[in-house]
Design an enzyme around this catalytic site. Structure first.
Site, PDB file in Angstrom:
ATOM      1  CG  ASP A  49      -0.368  -0.022   2.523  1.00 46.04           C
ATOM      2  OD1 ASP A  49       0.867  -0.165   2.617  1.00 46.04           O
ATOM      3  OD2 ASP A  49      -1.108   0.096   3.527  1.00 46.04           O
ATOM      4  CB  SER A  50       4.565   1.732  -0.046  1.00 42.97           C
ATOM      5  OG  SER A  50       4.788   0.560  -0.802  1.00 42.97           O
ATOM      6  CG  ASP A  88       0.395  -4.142   1.998  1.00 46.98           C
ATOM      7  OD1 ASP A  88       0.559  -5.091   2.800  1.00 46.98           O
ATOM      8  OD2 ASP A  88       1.191  -3.192   1.910  1.00 46.98           O
ATOM      9  CE  LYS A 118       3.152  -6.046   3.823  1.00 48.17           C
ATOM     10  NZ  LYS A 118       2.643  -4.874   4.570  1.00 48.17           N
ATOM     11  CD  GLU A 120       0.393  -1.593   8.047  1.00 47.35           C
ATOM     12  OE1 GLU A 120       0.097  -0.831   8.990  1.00 47.35           O
ATOM     13  OE2 GLU A 120       0.883  -1.201   6.971  1.00 47.35           O
ATOM     14  CD  GLU A 186       7.737  -0.425   7.849  1.00 51.21           C
ATOM     15  OE1 GLU A 186       6.774  -1.118   7.448  1.00 51.21           O
ATOM     16  OE2 GLU A 186       7.947   0.733   7.446  1.00 51.21           O
TER      17      GLU A 186
END
Ligand code: KIV
Length: 279
Positions: A49-50, A88, A118, A120, A186
């Protein structure tokens, strides 16, 4: 038939089996050409999602939508034949309930062909991860600095220094116990990353963590020098393509203004060239 048929892309279980073995290589990608460049070199490619910050100019990842992820996921899938694709889950599409997470994860996988999602979060996401895995969705965890939570974390600082890493370790363990096949660490201190790698039974994928992790991931635009807005300490610039691209654009602009581009070799003759002659 070819003597060496192409190897199928690794699955989540192949990645899990790499725990403690040869380091797992990963980069983010958002477009077909970039995915093509990394396909032969990466074990998995992350549609992160960056993308929101790197390609869309958003100030954080919070504004990324399912539609953006699906669009970029489909583009990346067209560029991969050998590496696995992980995608993501955007902010707000999985935190509310396991059912919400399943609905959106299934949609992401069905629309893009990704082999895993993925998401978070550590201990508080364990039930959701278990729910997804039990229903056929391989999940990669992401603990330590979780950029979707910057507003509660208070910024992008290193995680796990205040309590000797107890929270990050508990998060990584919870994600592994819930059934995730790997976990991104991270921006955590090196010693803590090494300890987590030694203690959790699934591969750790470091970004700003430690060379001792089971694998590494970087944002491709960071490591190629395209993303100029800022450069975190953990990014190694393997190239300076942003500066090279700007220099090329400046040369083009100067040549257009000087009428030296297009030159003779870039334009077409008024008469049809003889057979065999250059068009
Ligand atoms: O979105 C992303 O690029 C990521 C990496 C930083 C791991 O999640």
């Amino acid at each position: 038939m070819s003597a060496n048929p192409p190897k199928p892309a690794p699955t989540a279980e192949d990645i899990r089996a790499r725990k403690g073995g040869e380091p797992i290589v990963s980069l983010t990608a958002y477009t077909t050409p970039m995915a093509q460049l990394m396909d032969a070199h990466c074990d998995f490619v992350l549609v992160g999602d960056s993308v929101g910050m790197v390609l869309h100019g958003l100030p954080s990842t919070l504004g990324v939508t399912m539609e953006m992820m699906i669009l970029h996921g489909r583009a990346v899938a067209r560029g991969l034949s050998r590496a696995m694709m992980v995608i993501d889950m955007p902010f707000g599409t999985y935190e509310e309930s396991p059912a919400q997470a399943f609905r959106n994860a299934a949609r992401l996988m069905a629309k893009t062909g990704a082999g895993a999602v993925k998401l978070e979060g550590g201990q508080h996401m364990a039930d959701t991860i278990a729910f997804l895995v039990a229903r056929g969705i391989p999940v990669m965890g992401h603990v330590g600095l979780t950029p979707q939570s910057i507003n509660t974390l208070g910024g992008y600082r290193v995680q796990g220094r205040d309590d000797d890493g107890a929270r990050v370790l508990a998060d990584a363990s919870a994600v592994a116990e819930a059934g995730a096949f790997a976990v991104v660490l991270e921006k955590v201190p090196q010693g803590l990353a090494d300890r987590i790698t030694a203690e959790v039974p699934i591969p750790t994928i470091g970004i700003g963590a430690s060379a001792g992790c089971d694998g590494q991931v970087l944002v491709v635009d960071d490591m190629l020098g395209f993303f100029q807005a800022f450069k975190p300490k953990f990014v190694k610039r393997y190239a300076d393509l942003g500066a090279q691209a700007e220099a090329a654009i400046a040369t083009y602009a100067a040549e257009v203004r000087a009428r030296t581009f297009p030159a003779a070799e870039h334009v077409f003759a008024d008469t049809v060239p003889a057979k065999g002659a250059k068009q």
